[in-house]
Design an enzyme around this catalytic site. Structure first.
Site, PDB file in Angstrom:
ATOM      1  N   GLY A 141     -24.446  71.472  -4.468  1.00  0.00           N
ATOM      2  CA  GLY A 141     -25.178  71.413  -3.205  1.00  0.00           C
ATOM      3  C   GLY A 141     -25.308  70.027  -2.579  1.00  0.00           C
ATOM      4  O   GLY A 141     -25.971  69.873  -1.554  1.00  0.00           O
ATOM      5  N   GLN A 142     -24.672  69.009  -3.175  1.00  0.00           N
ATOM      6  CA  GLN A 142     -24.754  67.685  -2.577  1.00  0.00           C
ATOM      7  C   GLN A 142     -24.130  67.703  -1.186  1.00  0.00           C
ATOM      8  O   GLN A 142     -23.213  68.466  -0.909  1.00  0.00           O
ATOM      9  CB  GLN A 142     -24.028  66.625  -3.435  1.00  0.00           C
ATOM     10  N   GLU A 143     -24.629  66.838  -0.328  1.00  0.00           N
ATOM     11  CA  GLU A 143     -24.163  66.800   1.058  1.00  0.00           C
ATOM     12  C   GLU A 143     -22.642  66.703   1.157  1.00  0.00           C
ATOM     13  O   GLU A 143     -22.018  67.397   1.959  1.00  0.00           O
ATOM     14  CB  GLU A 143     -24.812  65.616   1.784  1.00  0.00           C
TER      15      GLU A 143
ATOM     16  N   LEU B 268     -20.455  67.904  -0.721  1.00  0.00           N
ATOM     17  CA  LEU B 268     -19.772  69.117  -1.180  1.00  0.00           C
ATOM     18  C   LEU B 268     -19.982  70.317  -0.257  1.00  0.00           C
ATOM     19  O   LEU B 268     -19.237  71.284  -0.318  1.00  0.00           O
ATOM     20  CB  LEU B 268     -20.265  69.491  -2.586  1.00  0.00           C
TER      21      LEU B 268
END
Length: 179
Positions: A69-71, A73
């Site tokens: 969920g990192q920005e 990705l």
């Protein structure tokens, strides 16, 4: 005749249903996945790419894709959308500052052609934390009542204890074959 019916039924029941688990980083996606799988908390680190596990509930097979969920990705989430029947959106009920980003990502997903038939389960995670938003508050902020073309359900939960997770899975199993 009965044996043939039983064999056909078992084939039908053992069908796999693709699920994507999405949400912002640190929402609890991986913790939820492994709570489903092993019924215990496992130490997790940020997911780079995805984890995939098969979860079986009452003869129903869910192939669950836990997506980072990192920005950096999030723009690649759409590569996982093909043949998805269920979206599990995990919301960190403490993270008020980023709820607007969660809302943007949710509506971007719902507009995607590959997800037009997907049902949406929203887990309002971290309900054990002091000062968390309730599922009703999150629902209102995300304007879930405006979603008319996707079945959806919001469920309060705590990934660490497993509380609320079974109810979410039960909702998903109740949606199978309903379209």
């Amino acid at each position: 005749m009965g044996l043939l019916f039983a064999k056909l039924w078992s084939l039908f029941c053992n069908q796999e249903h693709k699920v994507i688990i999405v949400g912002l980083d640190n929402a609890g996606k991986t913790t939820i996945l492994y709570q489903f799988l092993m019924n215990e908390v496992v130490h997790t680190s940020p997911t780079i790419g995805s984890n995939v596990e098969e979860i079986v509930v009452k003869n129903t097979h869910f192939l669950m894709w836990d997506i980072g969920g990192q920005e950096s990705l999030r723009s690649s989430w759409n590569t996982y959308y093909s043949n998805t029947e269920f979206i599990i959106l995990v919301v960190d009920s403490i993270d008020r500052e980023r709820l607007s980003i969660t809302k943007e990502e949710l509506y971007r997903m719902l507009a995607h052609e590959d997800l037009r038939k997907a049902a949406v389960l929203i887990f309002a995670n971290k309900q054990d934390m002091k000062g968390c938003m309730t599922a009703a508050e999150i629902s209102k902020y995300l304007t879930l009542s405006s979603i008319k073309d996707h079945p959806w359900h919001i469920q309060s939960c705590c990934a660490l204890t497993g509380e609320g997770l079974c109810q979410g899975l039960e909702w998903m199993t109740s949606r199978i074959g309903v379209r």
